[in-house]
Write a protein that holds these residues in place. Sequence first.
Motif, mmCIF file in Angstrom:
data_model
loop_
_atom_site.group_PDB
_atom_site.id
_atom_site.type_symbol
_atom_site.label_atom_id
_atom_site.label_comp_id
_atom_site.label_asym_id
_atom_site.label_seq_id
_atom_site.Cartn_x
_atom_site.Cartn_y
_atom_site.Cartn_z
ATOM 1 N N LEU A 5 -13.103 11.062 31.579
ATOM 2 C CA LEU A 5 -12.943 12.501 31.418
ATOM 3 C C LEU A 5 -13.840 12.996 30.284
ATOM 4 O O LEU A 5 -13.903 12.366 29.237
ATOM 5 N N PRO A 10 -12.341 21.709 31.120
ATOM 6 C CA PRO A 10 -10.881 21.567 31.144
ATOM 7 C C PRO A 10 -10.468 20.245 31.786
ATOM 8 O O PRO A 10 -10.955 19.885 32.851
ATOM 9 N N ILE A 11 -9.592 19.526 31.101
ATOM 10 C CA ILE A 11 -9.181 18.200 31.563
ATOM 11 C C ILE A 11 -8.445 18.302 32.903
ATOM 12 O O ILE A 11 -8.649 17.491 33.793
ATOM 13 N N PHE A 12 -7.615 19.358 33.070
ATOM 14 C CA PHE A 12 -6.810 19.402 34.295
ATOM 15 C C PHE A 12 -7.685 19.548 35.530
ATOM 16 O O PHE A 12 -7.388 18.983 36.586
ATOM 17 N N ILE A 13 -8.839 20.230 35.377
ATOM 18 C CA ILE A 13 -9.751 20.371 36.518
ATOM 19 C C ILE A 13 -10.371 19.017 36.867
ATOM 20 O O ILE A 13 -10.480 18.652 38.043
ATOM 21 N N ARG A 38 4.254 10.883 34.008
ATOM 22 C CA ARG A 38 4.178 10.064 32.805
ATOM 23 C C ARG A 38 3.231 8.887 32.967
ATOM 24 O O ARG A 38 2.385 8.625 32.124
ATOM 25 N N GLN A 42 -0.384 8.403 31.088
ATOM 26 C CA GLN A 42 -0.701 7.244 30.248
ATOM 27 C C GLN A 42 -1.947 6.544 30.731
ATOM 28 O O GLN A 42 -2.796 6.132 29.954
ATOM 29 N N GLU A 43 -2.062 6.418 32.058
ATOM 30 C CA GLU A 43 -3.225 5.745 32.628
ATOM 31 C C GLU A 43 -4.509 6.496 32.254
ATOM 32 O O GLU A 43 -5.522 5.902 31.928
ATOM 33 N N SER A 45 -4.787 8.533 29.707
ATOM 34 C CA SER A 45 -4.753 8.870 28.277
ATOM 35 C C SER A 45 -4.853 10.370 28.050
ATOM 36 O O SER A 45 -5.678 10.834 27.267
ATOM 37 N N VAL A 46 -4.063 11.119 28.774
ATOM 38 C CA VAL A 46 -4.046 12.567 28.564
ATOM 39 C C VAL A 46 -2.620 13.038 28.304
ATOM 40 O O VAL A 46 -1.661 12.306 28.543
ATOM 41 N N ASN A 47 -2.518 14.253 27.845
ATOM 42 C CA ASN A 47 -1.216 14.857 27.592
ATOM 43 C C ASN A 47 -0.451 15.031 28.911
ATOM 44 O O ASN A 47 -1.022 15.488 29.898
ATOM 45 N N PRO A 48 0.831 14.660 28.926
ATOM 46 C CA PRO A 48 1.617 14.811 30.160
ATOM 47 C C PRO A 48 1.631 16.240 30.703
ATOM 48 O O PRO A 48 1.651 16.438 31.921
ATOM 49 N N ASN A 49 1.583 17.233 29.801
ATOM 50 C CA ASN A 49 1.558 18.627 30.274
ATOM 51 C C ASN A 49 0.293 18.932 31.068
ATOM 52 O O ASN A 49 0.321 19.693 32.033
ATOM 53 N N THR A 50 -0.819 18.332 30.620
ATOM 54 C CA THR A 50 -2.094 18.527 31.312
ATOM 55 C C THR A 50 -2.032 17.900 32.697
ATOM 56 O O THR A 50 -2.486 18.488 33.687
ATOM 57 N N LYS A 53 0.067 19.991 34.971
ATOM 58 C CA LYS A 53 -0.647 21.192 35.422
ATOM 59 C C LYS A 53 -1.571 20.844 36.592
ATOM 60 O O LYS A 53 -1.623 21.577 37.590
ATOM 61 N N ILE B 30 2.007 18.258 22.258
ATOM 62 C CA ILE B 30 1.290 17.501 21.238
ATOM 63 C C ILE B 30 0.231 18.442 20.684
ATOM 64 O O ILE B 30 -0.658 18.887 21.408
ATOM 65 N N GLN B 166 -2.084 5.582 22.958
ATOM 66 C CA GLN B 166 -1.215 5.213 24.076
ATOM 67 C C GLN B 166 0.239 5.142 23.597
ATOM 68 O O GLN B 166 1.147 5.582 24.295
ATOM 69 N N LEU B 169 1.607 8.523 23.225
ATOM 70 C CA LEU B 169 1.891 9.097 24.543
ATOM 71 C C LEU B 169 3.135 8.492 25.173
ATOM 72 O O LEU B 169 3.932 9.193 25.800
ATOM 73 N N ASN B 190 -8.059 14.561 23.972
ATOM 74 C CA ASN B 190 -7.522 14.499 25.333
ATOM 75 C C ASN B 190 -6.003 14.354 25.387
ATOM 76 O O ASN B 190 -5.402 14.628 26.422
ATOM 77 N N ILE B 191 -5.399 13.919 24.303
ATOM 78 C CA ILE B 191 -3.939 13.824 24.355
ATOM 79 C C ILE B 191 -3.273 15.088 23.799
ATOM 80 O O ILE B 191 -2.064 15.233 23.859
ATOM 81 N N LEU B 192 -4.063 16.002 23.282
ATOM 82 C CA LEU B 192 -3.493 17.252 22.767
ATOM 83 C C LEU B 192 -3.313 18.238 23.902
ATOM 84 O O LEU B 192 -4.080 18.226 24.856
ATOM 85 N N ASP B 193 -2.313 19.100 23.810
ATOM 86 C CA ASP B 193 -2.328 20.235 24.732
ATOM 87 C C ASP B 193 -2.457 21.562 23.997
ATOM 88 O O ASP B 193 -2.751 22.572 24.614
ATOM 89 N N ASP B 210 -7.062 23.299 27.037
ATOM 90 C CA ASP B 210 -7.846 23.470 28.266
ATOM 91 C C ASP B 210 -8.332 24.909 28.417
ATOM 92 O O ASP B 210 -9.400 25.151 28.967
ATOM 93 N N ARG B 213 -11.367 25.195 26.279
ATOM 94 C CA ARG B 213 -12.518 24.546 26.930
ATOM 95 C C ARG B 213 -13.077 25.437 28.023
ATOM 96 O O ARG B 213 -14.281 25.558 28.192
ATOM 97 N N GLN B 214 -12.160 26.073 28.767
ATOM 98 C CA GLN B 214 -12.592 26.924 29.868
ATOM 99 C C GLN B 214 -13.353 28.149 29.346
ATOM 100 O O GLN B 214 -14.363 28.531 29.907
#
Lengths: 134, 230
Positions: A5, A10-13, A38, A42-43, A45-50, A53, B30, B166, B169, B190-193, B210, B213-214
């Motif tokens: 990534l 935007p990560i979600f895209i 979840r 973890q796989e 390495s991003v925020n679960p909210n992302t 989304k 986060i 990790q 997370l 990447n782990i921040l929202d 995000d 970023r957009q």
Amino acid sequence: MPWNLNSDRPIFIQIIEKIQVDIISGLYMPGDKLPSVRELAQEASVNPNTMQKALSELERTGLVYAQRTSGRFITEDTTMIDELKSKLAKEIVTEFLENMQKLGFQKEETISLLEKTLATEKSTKGEADNDTGM
Amino acid sequence: MILECKDLTKTYHGFPALSDISLQIDEGHIIGLLGPNGSGKTTLIKLIAGLLSPSSGTISIEGNPVGPASKSLISYLPDHFYLDGHRKVKDIIGFFHDFYRDFEPLRAYDMLGKLNIDPNQKLKTFSKGTKEKVHLILAMSRRAKLYLLDEPIAGVDPAARDYILQTILSNYDENASILISTHLISDIENILDQVVFLHKGRIHTHACVDELRQETHKSIDDLFREVFKC
């Protein structure tokens, strides 16, 4: 399975694009269950909210559907997957043609270059096959 | 809402370190607390943790004012070592277990094992990076509602950094939030929202990463460099 990534989009895209490719390439088959938010977060390495989304967006397009308690599944609508496949392929070809145009190639030149490249690829691949056969 | 700061101001001998900070943080996020040196990150974290008291303004944590109730909900990792180096890691774990009702020794031992840290060794025998790991493991082994991590990964090598991210997370649950102050933005973005940019003691930006970023077509790291260009 690396997610690769970039931080400048935007990560979600990017997650959506990655899962789309995984579906098209058959890594996920129609009707397969997706891992949980979840696990996927973890796989990747991003925020679960992302991740949430991205999955909601995939759900909105119908490529993924949620079943109340048992999780998210890949659509069984193979027409939809085929359509997505040709749409993405068209995008890649269009982008390629645009880039070639930037380099100053006319359409005919691009096509003949493509054919030439394919021909050499075939012959070198043939040689490689022979090598392994020996 | 987990955290609410209202019109928070902190002055040191007349010099304003933080001015008019109003900040709301909901559960399940986060948040990166980012800013140049001296922008007030550590002061803000210490105010929330209850180590400093504000010159004016209020802080509430799940509706509680700063005090014993708020402290039982907050797991705070300071930006410096504070544990007695002569003690063995396993003794410190016992101490945490006695001290915090929400501390889970099993989780601490599990993480120590994964990072090959021997709990029978004394803390002072470890390198700076390993000491940092121990401190972070202790902070993350509590089931807190709000984690305040002040520069958690600065001295840690990149491979262990990945493991620690990790760990962050996998250890936080959706009802908790984590506020992380750091300069290593590209490693953690990447782990921040959400991010909060602090500039000269004021909130410059509080936004969803995000969306930033957009809007800017930039990574948070690039954006930070642009906003705080010297």
